[in-house]
Write an enzyme that holds these catalytic residues in place. Structure first.
Site, PDB file in Angstrom:
ATOM      1  N   ALA B  32       0.857  -1.042   0.144  1.00 40.85           N
ATOM      2  CA  ALA B  32       0.038   0.139  -0.025  1.00 40.85           C
ATOM      3  C   ALA B  32       0.826   1.315  -0.043  1.00 40.85           C
ATOM      4  CB  ALA B  32      -0.705   0.003   1.267  1.00 40.85           C
ATOM      5  N   GLN B  35       4.201   7.868  -1.031  1.00 40.86           N
ATOM      6  CA  GLN B  35       5.592   8.693  -1.284  1.00 40.86           C
ATOM      7  C   GLN B  35       6.628   8.425  -0.349  1.00 40.86           C
ATOM      8  OE1 GLN B  35       6.914  10.250  -3.808  1.00 40.86           O
ATOM      9  NE2 GLN B  35       5.015   9.743  -5.216  1.00 40.86           N
ATOM     10  N   HIS B  37       7.266   5.659   1.414  1.00 45.51           N
ATOM     11  CA  HIS B  37       7.969   4.479   0.803  1.00 45.51           C
ATOM     12  C   HIS B  37       8.922   4.597  -0.107  1.00 45.51           C
ATOM     13  CE1 HIS B  37       4.185   2.406   2.651  1.00 45.51           C
ATOM     14  NE2 HIS B  37       5.057   2.055   3.224  1.00 45.51           N
ATOM     15  N   LYS B 149       8.794   7.892  10.361  1.00 48.83           N
ATOM     16  CA  LYS B 149       7.484   8.158  11.196  1.00 48.83           C
ATOM     17  C   LYS B 149       7.559   7.022  12.232  1.00 48.83           C
ATOM     18  CE  LYS B 149       2.669   7.184   9.931  1.00 48.83           C
ATOM     19  NZ  LYS B 149       2.837   5.858   9.939  1.00 48.83           N
TER      20      LYS B 149
END
Lengths: 280, 280
Positions: B32, B35, B37, B149
């Site tokens: 899924a 940007q 990744h 993150k």
């Protein structure tokens, strides 16, 4: 034979071997080498281009301070034996080199480690798992060699290799014994002459127990006879005797197929704790 | 771009790369892709000869069955995005391929995993540690790429790499955000349009909290103001907000040197649990 005390020196040597597509065999040891270790080193040298032996008395797998302090350390003699056995490289790091910081990560192997050695030596297999992982990442062997005498360690390491998808083969070699049957162990050096004469009874009781089962006695009765036999030798203070499946290490009510059952024993003899096992 | 679903196929491809001395960069993902990744993949392709992306929704790191079931799966779109980003190889195994047997081994990271995500998602970091170890052993990357993150995941993986002496470099990239500040996340797709409008408040509160501290307010007062701000937006159900040291993840009474403190937050918004953090 090259001798490395630093991870960086070892890795530099090994990266040259990888570039030349050499296969690597690793024999992890705590030194005080005997014929059991040397059989593993000879096999590693025969089955791989490069045989690496690590010598490191790993403090995190000892739960007994005196056992750690008195564990035999014989580096110069070990190096000579390794040279003769055809070892190509030795990794003998300091504790600081192996553990620049105290590991925060702990391994829990579940049921396989709460019995036998795991029950008697809390934290032992966490220590084994962490140090073997580190050595695997430092050496990146194609094959790693272990002795069957440490049957539960073999089961734990195989479990770890499967669970973490390590890309290597675990090779297990039979226990090497003295002429009188005593399993070779670095700790045998700490036995007094009188204790050394008593120690072979361990193997005698193991073989007698196996024979009883193979002659049709129940596992329960054979174990009871073994307990009796140990109690007849007051110097041998039995820690446990278990008759188990070699893969799961769980107790078995009756023997499985040939080669899948084991009688495992741990005893205290004078200052030393000895383990042995017999697969049948 | 090569796509592998089997470990053996992946290893065969990679062993050819190793023989040619190619460097390997790994981006572990659960698919899924967004940007965030793709920035990691682009970096892996720029800094290594071969960029490998793994796509695997790892069941063992989910403690919430619904979260696992509803995690977005968009393989075909992911492959197209990876092709454009310059990825060389994708590893997209089935659960059976990754876990032929249920792992017995469990990782315990100690204090670092009993807080924040570890406290809210019991067993999460064990699942992360096991699957990342497996991927590291399957791909043998020189560098592995993670997003900031998942700050606590980065700390746990770095700890694991140090504790187990993995021979690779962890590369961490800043969080990629939408124009309105919302941290990119695969879970954002599950927000309703109304929820999507509320979500950017998370980042606004994070930046306001950081600004307060940098303007001289105490960490305690800034945290109190953040709690107030969250309570003013009833749709954002706060799980935690913590102001911590980025390495130890332990609460700090006052900010450290620039770049060593982080405000970490987790909230439930509608059906989705979102996390974010700001390093300062």
């Amino acid at each position: 034979m090259e001798v490395f005390t630093s991870v960086s020196g070892l890795r530099k040597f090994l990266s040259q071997q990888f570039l030349q597509q050499k296969s690597i065999g690793l024999v992890p040891t705590m030194g005080a080498l005997h014929q059991g270790h040397l059989a593993l080193v000879e096999a590693a040298a025969a089955q791989n281009d490069i045989a690496v032996t690590s010598i490191f008395v790993n403090p995190t797998q000892f739960n007994n301070v005196e056992d750690l302090a008195k564990y035999p350390r014989t580096l110069e003699a070990d190096l000579e034996l390794l040279r003769v056995a055809g070892c190509h490289a030795v990794f003998a790091p300091s504790t600081e080199e192996m553990y620049p910081a105290q590991p925060a990560l702990k391994f829990d192997f579940g049921p396989i480690e709460t019995i036998m050695e795991g029950a008697s030596r809390p934290g032992h297999f966490n220590g084994v798992g962490i140090v073997v992982s580190k050595l695997f990442h430092m050496v990146k062997p194609h094959r790693a060699y272990f002795g069957q005498k440490d049957l539960q360690q073999v089961a734990v390491v195989k479990r770890m290799v499967a669970d973490l998808s390590f890309d290597l083969e675990i090779v297990v070699f039979p226990t090497v014994r003295e002429a009188d049957g005593l399993a070779m162990s670095s700790r045998n050096r700490r036995l007094s002459p009188a204790e050394r004469l008593i120690a072979p009874h361990i193997y005698q009781i193991l073989t007698a127990t196996r024979d009883r089962i193979q002659q049709g006695e129940t596992v329960g009765n054979a174990k009871y006879a073994a307990l009796q036999a140990f109690s007849d030798i007051p110097e041998l203070i039995l820690d446990y005797i278990e008759i188990v499946d070699t893969a799961t290490l769980q107790n078995i009510p009756e023997p499985g197929e040939a080669g899948t059952s084991a009688i495992c024993v741990a005893v205290q003899l004078g200052p030393v704790r000895l383990i042995d096992n017999l697969i049948f």
